[in-house]
Design an enzyme around this catalytic site. Structure first.
Site: not given
Ligand code: NAD
Ligand code: WQD
Length: 350
Positions: A129, A153, A157
């Site tokens: 991430s 979190y 990562k």
């Molecule tokens: P999500 O929660 O929708 O998907 C994650 C899935 O993993 C879920 O279906 C959950 O049930 C499963 N899971 C969690 N722990 C588990 C375990 N111990 N065993 C088996 N299954 C398990 O999340 P997402 O948004 O699809 O994110 C996927 C990956 O990408 C995550 O690793 C997340 O950290 C990373 N990521 C997400 C974002 C984002 O903003 N969505 C940004 C950067 C990185």
């Molecule tokens: C985006 C912008 C908020 C909600 C997070 C995690 C990051 C990654 C992605 C997993 C910011 C603003 C948000 C609201 C708002 N996830 N905001 N009102 O913070 O960039 O990243 O998700 O890896 O680790 O920290 O994403 O969508 O929460 O926020 O004004 O109700 O929207 O302040 O500027 P962020 P976000």
């Protein structure tokens, strides 16, 4: 069939979109998910959307930390590579329950890597991430930037990235790609699969979506005094289908025997403010999003966006979609599935 891919967390938001693109790309795909933060309906819909290719999808409800169950799966099937999404991802929850996050994300990954190694499957794509860039001093963020974690979190990562580097260093047979996602939003254009967060959403786009369908009264804008064009925070929003395609490019890159353990940003390279995103969503949906201007959210960075050069050059991948398509598709999902994969709460007794 081209190759057999295991997708952990494949029932989740990014995982389900990636599984669909894999199937359509001719890969056989096995999903492992404990359904902690996802629904089996997502798997069913992916299968439907994949048409004929849907028969090459299998689903296994397994917790990654259940080593005997994972062993059984690997004993039955030979996987060419693993895409590892499974993990917990809510920043605020990770601050409240750090042990839950360390246990799930770290033990889950270690168990997976142990079982992969034992079965000679040493090709991995991992979901990292942009959070590993902490509060970047300058933008765009390049892969060489110093890394830091600002919450548990993020620390999981960073730690998993280090584990991957160590594992590959100790055994050069491993080929590992770490993908650092920026802000994934949007859904498949059909509107049949999408993000379905439990409870009140933390992230901007799911929050806007729930305001648009009337589940929440207004959006709080966290911070209006940032040094940006309209005072609100800037992020690099990337369409989830582009992100999913980035994983196919990464899988292809794993064919390179010299890859070692390599890291790539997946973003668009463009920054968008909160108010710009709200305006784009209002335009796409025809819905007014009431706003309440609020103070900065603790821990938020001011401006984060990606340098995309390395992914473009080495993965031959580039995001195709802009915020118009992200909002259009998000609205397609929201309007067809206002309660995600579930049904509206029963209020008849109250
Ligand atoms: P999500 O929660 O929708 O998907 C994650 C899935 O993993 C879920 O279906 C959950 O049930 C499963 N899971 C969690 N722990 C588990 C375990 N111990 N065993 C088996 N299954 C398990 O999340 P997402 O948004 O699809 O994110 C996927 C990956 O990408 C995550 O690793 C997340 O950290 C990373 N990521 C997400 C974002 C984002 O903003 N969505 C940004 C950067 C990185
Ligand atoms: C985006 C912008 C908020 C909600 C997070 C995690 C990051 C990654 C992605 C997993 C910011 C603003 C948000 C609201 C708002 N996830 N905001 N009102 O913070 O960039 O990243 O998700 O890896 O680790 O920290 O994403 O969508 O929460 O926020 O004004 O109700 O929207 O302040 O500027 P962020 P976000």
């Amino acid at each position: 069939m081209e190759k057999n891919i295991l997708v952990t967390g494949g029932a989740g938001y990014i995982g389900s979109h990636t599984v669909l693109q894999l199937l359509l790309g001719g890969y056989a795909t096995a999903v492992v998910d404990n359904l902690d933060n996802s629904s089996p309906v997502a798997i069913r819909r992916v299968k439907e959307l994949a048409g004929d290719h849907g028969r090459f999808l299998t689903f296994h409800q397994i917790d990654l930390r259940d080593k005997p169950a994972l062993e059984r799966l690997f004993s039955r099937t030979k996987f060419d590579a693993v895409i590892h999404f499974a993990g917990l991802k809510a920043v605020g929850e990770s601050v409240e329950k750090p042990l839950l996050y360390y246990n799930n994300n770290l033990f889950g990954t270690i168990t997976l890597l142990e079982v992969m190694a034992a079965h000679g499957c040493k090709n991995l794509v991992f979901s990292s991430s942009a959070t590993v860039y902490g509060w970047p001093k300058v933008v765009p963020c390049t892969e060489e930037f110093p890394l830091s974690a600002v919450n548990p979190y993020g620390r999981t990562k960073l730690c998993i990235e280090d584990i991957c580097r160590d594992v590959q260093h100790a055994d050069p047979e491993w080929r590992i790609i770490l993908l650092r996602y920026f802000n994934p939003v949007g859904t498949h254009p059909s509107g049949h699969i999408g993000e379905d967060p439990c409870g009140i959403p933390n992230n901007l786009m799911p929050y806007i979506q729930q305001v648009a369908v009337g589940r929440l009264p207004h959006l709080q804008v966290y911070g209006t005094d940032y040094n940006t064009k309209d005072g609100t925070g800037v992020r690099d929003y990337i369409h989830v289908v582009d992100l999913a395609d980035g994983h196919i490019s990464a899988l292809q890159k794993l064919d390179d025997p010299k890859i070692g353990c390599e890291v790539y940003n997946l973003g668009t390279g463009k920054g968008t403010t909160v108010l710009e995103m709200v305006a784009a969503f209002e335009k796409a949906s025809g819905k007014k999003i009431p706003l309440v201007m609020a103070g900065r959210r603790p821990g938020d960075a001011e401006i984060v966006y990606a340098s995309t050069e390395k992914a473009e050059r080495e993965l031959k991948w580039k995001a195709k979609y802009g915020i118009e398509e992200m909002c259009r598709d998000q609205w397609s999902w929201a309007s067809k599935n206002p309660y995600g994969y579930g049904s509206p709460p029963d209020t008849s007794q109250s």
